[in-house]
Design an enzyme around this catalytic site. Structure first.
Site, PDB file in Angstrom:
ATOM      1  N   SER A 124       0.867  -1.180   0.000  1.00 19.37           N
ATOM      2  CA  SER A 124       0.000   0.000   0.000  1.00 19.37           C
ATOM      3  C   SER A 124       0.901   1.226   0.000  1.00 19.37           C
ATOM      4  O   SER A 124       2.098   1.121   0.305  1.00 19.37           O
ATOM      5  CB  SER A 124      -0.843  -0.023   1.283  1.00 19.37           C
ATOM      6  OG  SER A 124      -1.441   1.232   1.522  1.00 19.37           O
ATOM      7  N   TYR A 137      -1.928  -1.477  10.559  1.00 20.53           N
ATOM      8  CA  TYR A 137      -1.882  -1.577   9.090  1.00 20.53           C
ATOM      9  C   TYR A 137      -0.553  -1.030   8.563  1.00 20.53           C
ATOM     10  O   TYR A 137       0.131  -1.677   7.755  1.00 20.53           O
ATOM     11  CB  TYR A 137      -3.064  -0.805   8.516  1.00 20.53           C
ATOM     12  CG  TYR A 137      -3.296  -0.960   7.038  1.00 20.53           C
ATOM     13  CD1 TYR A 137      -4.137  -1.948   6.538  1.00 20.53           C
ATOM     14  CD2 TYR A 137      -2.684  -0.100   6.122  1.00 20.53           C
ATOM     15  CE1 TYR A 137      -4.365  -2.072   5.171  1.00 20.53           C
ATOM     16  CE2 TYR A 137      -2.905  -0.225   4.761  1.00 20.53           C
ATOM     17  CZ  TYR A 137      -3.752  -1.209   4.288  1.00 20.53           C
ATOM     18  OH  TYR A 137      -3.965  -1.329   2.930  1.00 20.53           O
TER      19      TYR A 137
HETATM   20  N1  LIG Z   1      -8.635  -0.784  -1.106  1.00 22.33           N
HETATM   21  C1  LIG Z   1      -7.610  -0.003  -0.964  1.00 22.33           C
HETATM   22  O1  LIG Z   1      -7.730   1.223  -1.007  1.00 22.33           O
HETATM   23  C2  LIG Z   1      -6.242  -0.560  -0.763  1.00 22.33           C
HETATM   24  C3  LIG Z   1      -5.149   0.312  -0.917  1.00 22.33           C
HETATM   25  C4  LIG Z   1      -3.871  -0.182  -0.731  1.00 22.33           C
HETATM   26  C5  LIG Z   1      -3.691  -1.502  -0.420  1.00 22.33           C
HETATM   27  N2  LIG Z   1      -4.768  -2.325  -0.282  1.00 22.33           N
HETATM   28  C6  LIG Z   1      -4.501  -3.701   0.081  1.00 22.33           C
HETATM   29  O2  LIG Z   1      -5.087  -4.561  -0.868  1.00 22.33           O
HETATM   30  C7  LIG Z   1      -5.407  -5.794  -0.253  1.00 22.33           C
HETATM   31  C8  LIG Z   1      -6.828  -6.163  -0.609  1.00 22.33           C
HETATM   32  O3  LIG Z   1      -7.698  -5.181  -0.119  1.00 22.33           O
HETATM   33  P1  LIG Z   1      -9.115  -4.852  -0.761  1.00 22.33           P
HETATM   34  O4  LIG Z   1      -9.228  -3.388  -0.760  1.00 22.33           O
HETATM   35  O5  LIG Z   1      -9.309  -5.610  -2.015  1.00 22.33           O
HETATM   36  O6  LIG Z   1     -10.064  -5.387   0.399  1.00 22.33           O
HETATM   37  P2  LIG Z   1     -11.376  -6.292   0.389  1.00 22.33           P
HETATM   38  O7  LIG Z   1     -11.946  -6.158   1.751  1.00 22.33           O
HETATM   39  O8  LIG Z   1     -12.230  -5.989  -0.792  1.00 22.33           O
HETATM   40  O9  LIG Z   1     -10.764  -7.747   0.192  1.00 22.33           O
HETATM   41  C9  LIG Z   1      -9.972  -8.365   1.181  1.00 22.33           C
HETATM   42  C10 LIG Z   1     -10.238  -9.841   1.119  1.00 22.33           C
HETATM   43  O10 LIG Z   1      -9.420 -10.462   2.135  1.00 22.33           O
HETATM   44  C11 LIG Z   1     -10.224 -11.457   2.750  1.00 22.33           C
HETATM   45  N3  LIG Z   1      -9.728 -11.731   4.097  1.00 22.33           N
HETATM   46  C12 LIG Z   1      -9.603 -10.862   5.121  1.00 22.33           C
HETATM   47  N4  LIG Z   1      -9.179 -11.506   6.218  1.00 22.33           N
HETATM   48  C13 LIG Z   1      -9.038 -12.813   5.875  1.00 22.33           C
HETATM   49  C14 LIG Z   1      -8.641 -13.968   6.580  1.00 22.33           C
HETATM   50  N5  LIG Z   1      -8.311 -13.948   7.886  1.00 22.33           N
HETATM   51  N6  LIG Z   1      -8.611 -15.149   5.921  1.00 22.33           N
HETATM   52  C15 LIG Z   1      -8.978 -15.221   4.616  1.00 22.33           C
HETATM   53  N7  LIG Z   1      -9.363 -14.156   3.893  1.00 22.33           N
HETATM   54  C16 LIG Z   1      -9.395 -12.955   4.523  1.00 22.33           C
HETATM   55  C17 LIG Z   1     -11.627 -10.866   2.784  1.00 22.33           C
HETATM   56  O11 LIG Z   1     -12.624 -11.862   2.979  1.00 22.33           O
HETATM   57  C18 LIG Z   1     -11.702 -10.187   1.430  1.00 22.33           C
HETATM   58  O12 LIG Z   1     -12.222 -11.055   0.442  1.00 22.33           O
HETATM   59  C19 LIG Z   1      -5.158  -5.613   1.244  1.00 22.33           C
HETATM   60  O13 LIG Z   1      -3.910  -6.168   1.596  1.00 22.33           O
HETATM   61  C20 LIG Z   1      -5.119  -4.115   1.400  1.00 22.33           C
HETATM   62  O14 LIG Z   1      -4.330  -3.718   2.472  1.00 22.33           O
HETATM   63  C21 LIG Z   1      -6.034  -1.876  -0.452  1.00 22.33           C
END
Ligand SMILES: NC(=O)c1ccc[n+]([C@@H]2O[C@H](COP(=O)([O-])OP(=O)(O)OC[C@H]3O[C@@H](n4cnc5c(N)ncnc54)[C@H](O)[C@@H]3O)[C@@H](O)[C@H]2O)c1
Length: 242
Positions: A124, A137
């Site tokens: 991120s 985080y």
């Molecule tokens: N959305 C953003 O703005 C953003 C920005 C930078 C980085 N990220 C990173 O991208 C990655 C994905 O995030 P996203 O935005 O797609 O989120 P999201 O909530 O849409 O998806 C996350 C997924 O992880 C799964 N998950 C969470 N805990 C779990 C566990 N204990 N076991 C199995 N599955 C689990 C959830 O069920 C979900 O399907 C993360 O690492 C997040 O930090 C997101």
């Protein structure tokens, strides 16, 4: 890419689902892992495994013979440090740093044997910059950055690359949920949070789409990626240009 097999964590939603679909479109055999069984069902043409990635001992049951590992699963918690629940801090570091370590550790032998492998860590902007109220985080993502670089150094002689992808705010449920949390913490409305907090440091004033992140992941697995390793690729609409 048809001969490659990938394991994508957190693949039931958002960025993980976009990565699973994008790699599958390239012909990669994708194993999509998540604890959200219903979300996984929406993915077509991929193998799905329901698993809690924070349960470190159970990770050894996941496929180890994969050529591409996308460490993506993550959660957020917004709270001031002095009120930050310690058990939540431990959980986030376990899910977003220790679990990737275990998955890398158990999949590298296959990649080394094949002389080819790609580790993609969805970090991120918060792997490179801090924001208030996100202690766990930010700490987990900074740790993931270091882990990724060590994998790059050890993996290079075996044809294995490791990189981080560093998005700013992407249009996923993780961000939607934060709007309400951050509104309460900052004393703002949800639209004010989007405008004044999330998009304030960003030059391109919109949320990033999950498919844009998946495109970069596909590039890092593609034919021109052999020398790209130990790097962190910001996809942040200009946030870190400040
Ligand atoms: N959305 C953003 O703005 C953003 C920005 C930078 C980085 N990220 C990173 O991208 C990655 C994905 O995030 P996203 O935005 O797609 O989120 P999201 O909530 O849409 O998806 C996350 C997924 O992880 C799964 N998950 C969470 N805990 C779990 C566990 N204990 N076991 C199995 N599955 C689990 C959830 O069920 C979900 O399907 C993360 O690492 C997040 O930090 C997101």
């Amino acid at each position: 890419m048809e001969t490659r097999r990938a394991l994508v964590t957190g693949a039931a939603s958002g960025i993980g689902a976009a990565c699973a679909r994008r790699l599958a479109a390239d012909g990669v055999q994708v194993v999509a892992v998540d604890y959200d069984a219903a979300g996984l069902e929406a993915l077509e043409g991929v193998q799905t495994v329901v698993a809690d990635l924070a349960d470190l001992e159970s990770l050894s049951d996941l496929p180890k013979d994969v050529d591409i590992l996308v460490n993506n699963a993550g959660v957020q918690q917004v709270a001031p440090l002095e009120q930050f629940p310690p058990e939540r801090f431990s959980y986030i570091v376990r899910l977003m740093l220790e679990s990737p370590f275990r998955l890398i550790r158990q999949t590298l032998p296959h990649m080394y044997g094949a002389g080819w492998g790609r580790v993609i860590n969805i970090s991120s902007v918060h792997g490179l910059r801090a924001s208030p109220f996100k202690a766990a985080y930010v700490a987990a993502k900074h740790g993931l950055e270091g882990l990724s670089k060590v994998v790059a150094l050890e993996g290079a002689p075996h044809g294995v690359t490791s990189n981080c992808v560093n998005p700013a705010y992407v249009r996923t449920p993780l961000v939607t949920a934060q709007l309400a949390d951050q509104a309460a913490t900052h004393g703002l409305t949800e639209s004010e949070v989007l405008e004044k907090v999330m998009l304030e440091p960003v030059a391109v004033k919109r949320l990033i789409e999950p498919d844009e992140v998946a495109e970069l992941v596909a590039l890092l697995c593609g034919p021109a990626s052999a020398s790209i390793t130990g790097s962190s690729f910001v996809l942040d609409g200009g946030w870190t240009a400040h």
